[in-house]
Design an enzyme around this catalytic site. Structure first.
Site, PDB file in Angstrom:
ATOM      1  N   GLY A 220       0.267  -6.168  -3.583  1.00 58.32           N
ATOM      2  CA  GLY A 220      -0.568  -5.371  -2.687  1.00 58.32           C
ATOM      3  C   GLY A 220       0.280  -4.487  -1.806  1.00 58.32           C
ATOM      4  O   GLY A 220       1.402  -4.122  -2.160  1.00 58.32           O
TER       5      GLY A 220
ATOM      6  N   CYS B 253       0.697   1.486  -8.900  1.00 56.36           N
ATOM      7  CA  CYS B 253       1.826   1.255  -7.990  1.00 56.36           C
ATOM      8  C   CYS B 253       3.089   1.974  -8.441  1.00 56.36           C
ATOM      9  O   CYS B 253       3.896   2.369  -7.614  1.00 56.36           O
ATOM     10  CB  CYS B 253       2.092  -0.231  -7.856  1.00 56.36           C
ATOM     11  SG  CYS B 253       2.353  -1.033  -9.435  1.00 56.36           S
TER      12      CYS B 253
ATOM     13  N   GLY C 126       1.548  -7.455   2.868  1.00 52.20           N
ATOM     14  CA  GLY C 126       2.713  -8.244   2.442  1.00 52.20           C
ATOM     15  C   GLY C 126       3.381  -8.917   3.634  1.00 52.20           C
ATOM     16  O   GLY C 126       3.799 -10.079   3.565  1.00 52.20           O
TER      17      GLY C 126
ATOM     18  N   GLU D 121       5.048  -8.138  -4.530  1.00 46.18           N
ATOM     19  CA  GLU D 121       5.018  -6.967  -5.419  1.00 46.18           C
ATOM     20  C   GLU D 121       4.315  -5.863  -4.629  1.00 46.18           C
ATOM     21  O   GLU D 121       3.086  -5.824  -4.578  1.00 46.18           O
ATOM     22  CB  GLU D 121       4.251  -7.299  -6.702  1.00 46.18           C
ATOM     23  CG  GLU D 121       4.902  -8.373  -7.559  1.00 46.18           C
ATOM     24  CD  GLU D 121       6.084  -7.843  -8.386  1.00 46.18           C
ATOM     25  OE1 GLU D 121       6.173  -6.620  -8.574  1.00 46.18           O
ATOM     26  OE2 GLU D 121       6.902  -8.665  -8.826  1.00 46.18           O
TER      27      GLU D 121
HETATM   28  P1  NAD Z   1      -3.976  -4.842  -0.136  1.00 43.66           P
HETATM   29  O1  NAD Z   1      -2.672  -5.225   0.435  1.00 43.66           O
HETATM   30  O2  NAD Z   1      -4.984  -4.201   0.741  1.00 43.66           O
HETATM   31  O3  NAD Z   1      -4.713  -6.107  -0.795  1.00 43.66           O
HETATM   32  C1  NAD Z   1      -4.061  -7.038  -1.622  1.00 43.66           C
HETATM   33  C2  NAD Z   1      -4.682  -8.404  -1.454  1.00 43.66           C
HETATM   34  O4  NAD Z   1      -4.551  -8.812  -0.086  1.00 43.66           O
HETATM   35  C3  NAD Z   1      -6.169  -8.466  -1.768  1.00 43.66           C
HETATM   36  O5  NAD Z   1      -6.438  -9.644  -2.511  1.00 43.66           O
HETATM   37  C4  NAD Z   1      -6.835  -8.511  -0.401  1.00 43.66           C
HETATM   38  O6  NAD Z   1      -8.042  -9.232  -0.403  1.00 43.66           O
HETATM   39  C5  NAD Z   1      -5.810  -9.247   0.426  1.00 43.66           C
HETATM   40  N1  NAD Z   1      -5.908  -8.916   1.852  1.00 43.66           N
HETATM   41  C6  NAD Z   1      -6.416  -7.791   2.406  1.00 43.66           C
HETATM   42  N2  NAD Z   1      -6.330  -7.851   3.756  1.00 43.66           N
HETATM   43  C7  NAD Z   1      -5.771  -9.027   4.055  1.00 43.66           C
HETATM   44  C8  NAD Z   1      -5.416  -9.680   5.274  1.00 43.66           C
HETATM   45  N3  NAD Z   1      -5.634  -9.099   6.455  1.00 43.66           N
HETATM   46  N4  NAD Z   1      -4.842 -10.896   5.217  1.00 43.66           N
HETATM   47  C9  NAD Z   1      -4.591 -11.471   4.024  1.00 43.66           C
HETATM   48  N5  NAD Z   1      -4.921 -10.911   2.847  1.00 43.66           N
HETATM   49  C10 NAD Z   1      -5.505  -9.711   2.855  1.00 43.66           C
HETATM   50  O7  NAD Z   1      -3.608  -3.913  -1.379  1.00 43.66           O
HETATM   51  P2  NAD Z   1      -4.570  -3.064  -2.265  1.00 43.66           P
HETATM   52  O8  NAD Z   1      -5.134  -1.940  -1.456  1.00 43.66           O
HETATM   53  O9  NAD Z   1      -5.517  -3.954  -2.997  1.00 43.66           O
HETATM   54  O10 NAD Z   1      -3.543  -2.489  -3.352  1.00 43.66           O
HETATM   55  C11 NAD Z   1      -2.848  -1.308  -3.156  1.00 43.66           C
HETATM   56  C12 NAD Z   1      -1.384  -1.569  -2.834  1.00 43.66           C
HETATM   57  O11 NAD Z   1      -0.837  -2.484  -3.747  1.00 43.66           O
HETATM   58  C13 NAD Z   1      -0.521  -0.330  -2.960  1.00 43.66           C
HETATM   59  O12 NAD Z   1       0.412  -0.292  -1.918  1.00 43.66           O
HETATM   60  C14 NAD Z   1       0.182  -0.525  -4.290  1.00 43.66           C
HETATM   61  O13 NAD Z   1       1.394   0.159  -4.428  1.00 43.66           O
HETATM   62  C15 NAD Z   1       0.365  -1.991  -4.298  1.00 43.66           C
HETATM   63  N6  NAD Z   1       0.510  -2.470  -5.652  1.00 43.66           N
HETATM   64  C16 NAD Z   1       1.714  -2.977  -6.043  1.00 43.66           C
HETATM   65  C17 NAD Z   1       1.862  -3.407  -7.353  1.00 43.66           C
HETATM   66  C18 NAD Z   1       3.152  -3.991  -7.849  1.00 43.66           C
HETATM   67  O14 NAD Z   1       3.143  -4.506  -8.945  1.00 43.66           O
HETATM   68  N7  NAD Z   1       4.229  -3.926  -7.121  1.00 43.66           N
HETATM   69  C19 NAD Z   1       0.797  -3.329  -8.236  1.00 43.66           C
HETATM   70  C20 NAD Z   1      -0.396  -2.810  -7.786  1.00 43.66           C
HETATM   71  C21 NAD Z   1      -0.535  -2.395  -6.492  1.00 43.66           C
END
Ligand code: NAD
Length: 456
Positions: A188, A244, A193, A210
């Site tokens: 995410g 990503c 993170g 990731e």
């Molecule tokens: P996000 O960080 O918003 O969400 C990821 C997860 O975290 C979800 O399951 C969400 O429910 C949870 N989450 C959201 N808010 C939270 C909180 N306050 N406390 C705990 N958990 C919480 O990310 P996103 O918008 O779903 O994805 C986009 C991001 O992910 C981009 O930055 C992208 O680059 C990255 N990404 C990285 C990879 C990789 O393989 N490195 C792959 C895909 C996406």
């Protein structure tokens, strides 16, 4: 309704029972996962289409097919990965032998994002199963259709003693993160993170993060510009830029910039026609919030290609921006949408300096015929992964670890790297009872010290 902590406790009891350890169980679960996918591909495609407007082809290429390939690769290698690794034993420990035993960690938490909601929930799960763990899965609430489908299918096919799906948003993530896990695997954004790593630190739980970032794509003057444009257009507009490792921005030799923009315009037209909105192959943004965010970023430069949008349809055309200032918002945050700034450079030094002055990206791409340029870019920069003369495709090499470095993440997965991420490399020394050299035991003497120095 059973509480989150009770459900995690049940997973822990299953792990403690030892049922996840045998190779046979791991294989069964991997085969079940394969069956689950094969029997439900239509429903999976429908969920991905409802969430992101993904075409069946794109769903197969980047979600379903990728997961199936990972399962097959894992099944073919599992026995050799599980086998303890022998290492040499020095004289001081003879007679004896040493090995590394790959043991499961226990109960792991896998948190997934919405952009590849199927792939990024299940690919880490394959590693967790292969290594003999129980797992709690938290798909993203933002891709609600895929999340609901996974919550229905996984208990129907996999061992419910060992795997549990938790649906919901930040509140359920927060509840989960209060529990003690043996590993947290998070995909995410950088901000979340940080929250995940802070929560895991309370239990001293190791994390794989990731994350994302701005993945640059350098294009040298000597490259095949038409091919570069085709590949960049494919990687950038796949999933409408919500990838990503999509090339976030292009950094091109100024002498070929106009020609490249022309080739990009042509590639986009060939892929999606004169009106990409009418193409069944061009996806949509996930929701209005992201539509607004990306629309705002488009204001950071001059639209050279595309630029059309429709909020009600969550549609933004494949767009190229030129004349973008390095300090514009579009060059400061990860774009995560179908907008590509085309930045120019006068010397390779300048391009490399621009990249190394910024956080380490998840991916870096370079298009160049000259191997000197290719090597110079790779040697003088750092990124999670890289492609030379292509974009995104390094992800599809099963033996290449996939992960970030610095701000783009920590740890890696795919293939053997997944197995290692979800295993503990346990050091085991076995000594013989037959010989017990007295050197290490007190009382010590100068003679003993001389021997010690000789042996060390
Ligand atoms: P996000 O960080 O918003 O969400 C990821 C997860 O975290 C979800 O399951 C969400 O429910 C949870 N989450 C959201 N808010 C939270 C909180 N306050 N406390 C705990 N958990 C919480 O990310 P996103 O918008 O779903 O994805 C986009 C991001 O992910 C981009 O930055 C992208 O680059 C990255 N990404 C990285 C990879 C990789 O393989 N490195 C792959 C895909 C996406």
């Amino acid at each position: 309704m059973t509480s989150t902590s009770d459900r995690i406790a049940a997973l822990r009891a299953s792990f403690d029972s030892g049922k996840t350890r045998p190779e046979k169980w791991r294989r069964q679960q991997l085969y079940q996962l394969m069956t689950m996918i094969e029997e439900n591909e239509t429903a999976i495609n429908a969920a991905l289409h409802a969430d992101l407007g993904k075409s069946g082809f794109e769903a197969r290429m980047t979600e379903v097919g990728t997961v199936l390939a990972e399962i097959e690769h894992t099944l073919s290698k599992l026995r050799s990965w599980m086998r303890p690794t022998r290492v040499s034993t020095p004289l001081s420990n003879q007679p004896g032998h040493s090995k590394v035993v790959h043991e499961p960690l226990g109960v792991v938490l896998i948190m997934a994002p919405w952009n590849y909601p199927f792939n990024l929930t299940l690919t880490p799960l394959i590693g967790a199963i292969a290594a003999g763990n129980c797992a709690a899965l938290k798909p993203s609430e933002v891709s609600a259709n895929t999340s609901a489908l996974l919550a229905r299918l996984i208990p129907a096919y996999l061992d419910t003693d060992a795997f549990a799906v938790f649906e919901g948003g930040p509140e359920i993530s927060t509840e989960l993160l209060e529990q003690r896990f043996d590993h947290v695997f998070f995909t995410g954004s950088e901000n979340i993170g940080r929250i995940v790593m802070t929560a895991a630190a309370k239990h001293l739980t190791p994390v794989t993060l990731e994350l994302g970032g701005k993945s640059p794509c350098i294009i040298a003057a000597d490259s095949d510009l038409e091919l570069a444009a085709r590949r960049v257009a494919w990687g950038k507009f796949l999933n409408a830029g919500q990838t990503c490792i999509a090339p976030d921005y292009v950094m091109i030799d100024e002498t070929v910039s106009d020609a490249f923009v022309g080739h990009m315009r042509e590639a986009i037209r060939k892929f999606f026609g004169a009106d990409p909105k009418a193409s069944p192959d061009y996806p949509r943004l996930i929701n209005e919030r992201h539509f607004d965010r990306v629309s705002q970023l488009m204001e950071g430069g001059t639209v050279a290609v595309g630029g059309e949008s429709d909020r009600a349809a969550k549609y933004i055309a494949p767009t190229l921006l030129t004349g973008v200032a390095p300090e514009a918002e579009v060059m400061r945050e990860e774009i995560f949408g179908p907008v590509l700034p085309v930045m120019t450079y006068r010397s390779l030094d300048e391009a490399i300096g621009f990249i190394t002055a910024r956080p380490k990206p998840l991916a870096l791409y370079v298009f160049a015929k000259s191997t000197e340029i290719q090597n110079e870019v790779i040697d003088r920069t750092s990124s999670g992964g890289a492609c030379i003369n292509d974009v995104v495709m390094h992800l599809a090499v099963p033996d290449l670890p996939f992960g970030g470095v610095g701000a783009s993440g920590m740890g890696a997965y795919h293939g053997r790297a997944s197995f290692d991420t979800f295993s503990h490399a346990r050091a085991v020394l076995t000594k013989s009872e037959h010989l017990d050299v007295p050197l290490r035991y007190p009382p010590f003497s100068d003679t003993k010290l001389r021997w010690l120095k000789r042996l060390q």
